[in-house]
Design a protein around this motif. Structure first.
Motif, mmCIF file in Angstrom:
data_model
loop_
_atom_site.group_PDB
_atom_site.id
_atom_site.type_symbol
_atom_site.label_atom_id
_atom_site.label_comp_id
_atom_site.label_asym_id
_atom_site.label_seq_id
_atom_site.Cartn_x
_atom_site.Cartn_y
_atom_site.Cartn_z
ATOM 1 N N GLY A 1 -8.010 5.249 0.884
ATOM 2 C CA GLY A 1 -7.425 4.058 1.478
ATOM 3 C C GLY A 1 -6.532 3.316 0.496
ATOM 4 N N ALA A 2 -6.957 3.219 -0.778
ATOM 5 C CA ALA A 2 -6.134 2.549 -1.783
ATOM 6 C C ALA A 2 -4.841 3.316 -2.025
ATOM 7 N N LYS B 1 2.283 2.815 1.173
ATOM 8 C CA LYS B 1 2.936 2.041 2.225
ATOM 9 C C LYS B 1 3.559 0.762 1.683
ATOM 10 N N LEU B 2 2.846 0.063 0.787
ATOM 11 C CA LEU B 2 3.409 -1.155 0.202
ATOM 12 C C LEU B 2 4.658 -0.861 -0.618
ATOM 13 N N PRO C 1 5.763 3.131 -6.553
ATOM 14 C CA PRO C 1 4.324 2.909 -6.361
ATOM 15 C C PRO C 1 3.626 2.344 -7.592
ATOM 16 N N ALA C 2 4.161 2.601 -8.785
ATOM 17 C CA ALA C 2 3.542 2.068 -9.999
ATOM 18 C C ALA C 2 3.629 0.543 -10.073
ATOM 19 N N ARG D 1 -10.721 -5.650 -2.899
ATOM 20 C CA ARG D 1 -9.891 -5.257 -1.756
ATOM 21 C C ARG D 1 -8.676 -6.166 -1.628
ATOM 22 N N ARG D 2 -7.909 -6.225 -2.717
ATOM 23 C CA ARG D 2 -6.682 -7.017 -2.757
ATOM 24 C C ARG D 2 -5.543 -6.138 -3.249
ATOM 25 N N ALA D 3 -4.353 -6.379 -2.739
ATOM 26 C CA ALA D 3 -3.169 -5.626 -3.161
ATOM 27 C C ALA D 3 -2.006 -6.588 -3.311
ATOM 28 N N LEU D 4 -1.213 -6.390 -4.362
ATOM 29 C CA LEU D 4 -0.088 -7.266 -4.673
ATOM 30 C C LEU D 4 1.120 -6.424 -5.022
#
Length: 492
Positions: free
Chosen positions: A353-354, A360-361, A369-370, A379-382
């Motif tokens: 999932g990560a 996608k982000l 992606p890096a 469960r946070r994404a920035l």
């Protein structure tokens, strides 16, 4: 009194022995000179403060205890704090001023340098190491007092190697770095909790060091009035700190007891071979929310309802329970084996999932992606988006919402390019447009900058009030009249 009867114990005899054998063996002049030297402002003090703050902040962001411990060892803050304590014992106001000046400058520099690192860091999530320093309790005060006793003894007896252990125990620099993190991310809960922890350690060390100094004969020429003033200051300060810290410790203890009772109550609904896995408890709000997974050889109908009723009676508060029963089957597969297998599958699912979220982000934000920061634990994404052709703030917000809908349970933060144009806020029935307010709030939180609202006073006042109510630093600026007001970034 008969000659063979033992003489009564005399406190004065012990005090005379202490003064002659213990206090008399201390070189007071040399100790004071060393304390003054270690407690002042020097170029070395500045350099070590910067290095310790930087290492502490990186260790906290990486959630690395080893790196954080390294920052504790480098921190020079113990010197001014011990100096402040000795100046209280001696009523030496010059040394008190110098120590407080060095301590204040060091603390401010550490906080600002840590905040600067966070500002330019792609990782701006609350890690486990940061969270551990945002909820001080009474035990932290006791640790600080006991460590200060060891530190004061080490200074007086010139056992400087002990200071290393004291530095680790009291951990002065990591709380300051956490304060910098809270300042940079405008997380005032983190900011306030870490600041309270630092202040607790500071005052406990300084006041205990002052008491140790008086016990070892420093300041023996002070008058009884000055001695009473010192005692009053120590007792009042420690008591004032103990009240909020004690309340926090009580709350932590209640939560621990509630967690144990919850686990026992759920387990009682199943056979002894069943195992509870993935127990999550949220205490925020009136009702306690519980989620649990139970590995059991046999399914029990009505277990969730029975557990809810039992928990409500036992905890005497509303409870919301989500209970999943996983049948382990018959044969060689035990509940423990099923639990391990489920943990492996959960780990694999999280990793996949990560990875999907990162891809996608990166695609939506137009970056490599890096450049995407993913915190699996929380469960946070920035991601900081690249400028996209003809994109507005509404475009970036819609992209963020689209990703958030695809990854339920994740907190997604898509930061738009800096200083993008904010919307004009129009009015309906003398009230600012809620959609425009929402967009400005979103942009301000992502950009981390104050907002300037320009227009007539009767229009800017409600806009500024609406923004401030939602935590945005908004400032009114006089301007020309019209139907709407102009929102902009309050920065040069």
């Amino acid at each position: 009194m008969p000659e063979n009867q033992p003489k009564p114990f005399r406190a004065n005899a012990v005090w005379r022995w202490w003064r002659a054998r213990v206090v008399g063996s201390v070189d007071h002049v040399e100790v004071v000179a060393q304390v003054v030297e270690d407690g002042g402002w020097t170029p070395r003090y500045l350099l070590m403060t910067l290095l310790a703050a930087g290492i502490a902040m990186l260790g906290l962001l990486l959630s690395s205890p080893a790196v954080v411990i390294g920052a504790m060892l480098l921190s020079p803050l113990m010197g001014p704090i011990i100096g402040f304590g000795f100046s209280l014992a001696l009523f030496d106001f010059k040394e008190m001023r110098d120590s407080l000046q060095a301590l204040a400058l060091g603390a401010v520099i550490a906080v600002l340098f840590a905040a600067l690192i966070v500002t330019f860091s792609p990782i701006q999530t609350v890690t486990a190491e940061i969270a551990a320093r945002t909820r001080p309790n009474l035990f932290d005060l006791i640790v600080a007092i006991l460590s200060a006793v060891a530190g004061g003894y080490a200074v007086i007896r010139e056992r400087h190697g002990t200071i290393v252990g004291v530095a680790i125990a009291t951990a002065l620099m990591p709380p300051l770095a956490t304060v910098g993190f809270g300042l940079a991310t405008r997380n005032w809960t983190v900011f306030g909790g870490a600041l309270l922890l630092f202040f607790t350690n500071l005052m406990a060390i300084a006041l205990t060091a002052s008491v140790m100094a008086r016990i070892y004969g420093f300041g023996s020429s002070l008058s009884p009035k000055q001695t009473r003033l010192q005692a009053t200051l120590v007792i009042a300060t420690l008591a004032a700190l103990a009240v909020p810290l004690g309340l926090t410790l009580r709350q932590i203890g209640q939560e621990a007891v509630a967690a144990r009772q919850t686990r026992d109550t759920i387990a009682a609904q199943f056979v002894s071979a069943a195992r509870i896995d993935d127990l999550e408890i949220e205490h925020a709000g009136e009702a306690m929310r519980v989620r649990a997974v139970v590995f059991t050889p046999t399914y029990r109908a009505g277990a969730e309802t029975a557990a809810i009723e039992a928990l409500r009676r036992r905890l005497d508060r509303p409870v919301e329970l989500s209970l999943d029963q996983v049948i382990t089957g018959h044969g060689d597969v035990t509940a423990e084996q099923a639990q391990l297998q489920a943990a492996r599958e959960r780990q694999q699912a999280q990793e996949k999932g990560a990875a999907d979220l990162t891809a996608k982000l990166a695609l939506i934000a137009g970056v490599d992606p890096a450049m995407v920061t993913v915190d699996r634990q929380n469960r946070r994404a920035l991601v900081r988006a690249a400028p996209l052709p003809d994109a507005t703030l509404s475009t970036y917000r819609a992209l963020e919402s689209r990703v958030a809908l695809s990854f339920d349970g994740w907190t997604i933060e898509l930061v738009p390019p800096p200083l993008m144009r904010l919307p004009i806020i129009d009015f309906t029935d003398d009230k600012p447009n809620p959609a425009a307010i929402d967009l400005v709030v979103w942009a301000a939180r992502r950009g981390g900058l104050p907002v300037s609202i320009t227009g007539p006073a009767d229009r800017t006042a409600p806009v500024v009030s609406a923004l401030r109510d939602r935590g945005v630093d908004a400032r009114a600026t006089a301007g020309a009249g019209g139907d709407g007001v102009l929102a902009g970034w309050a920065t040069s």
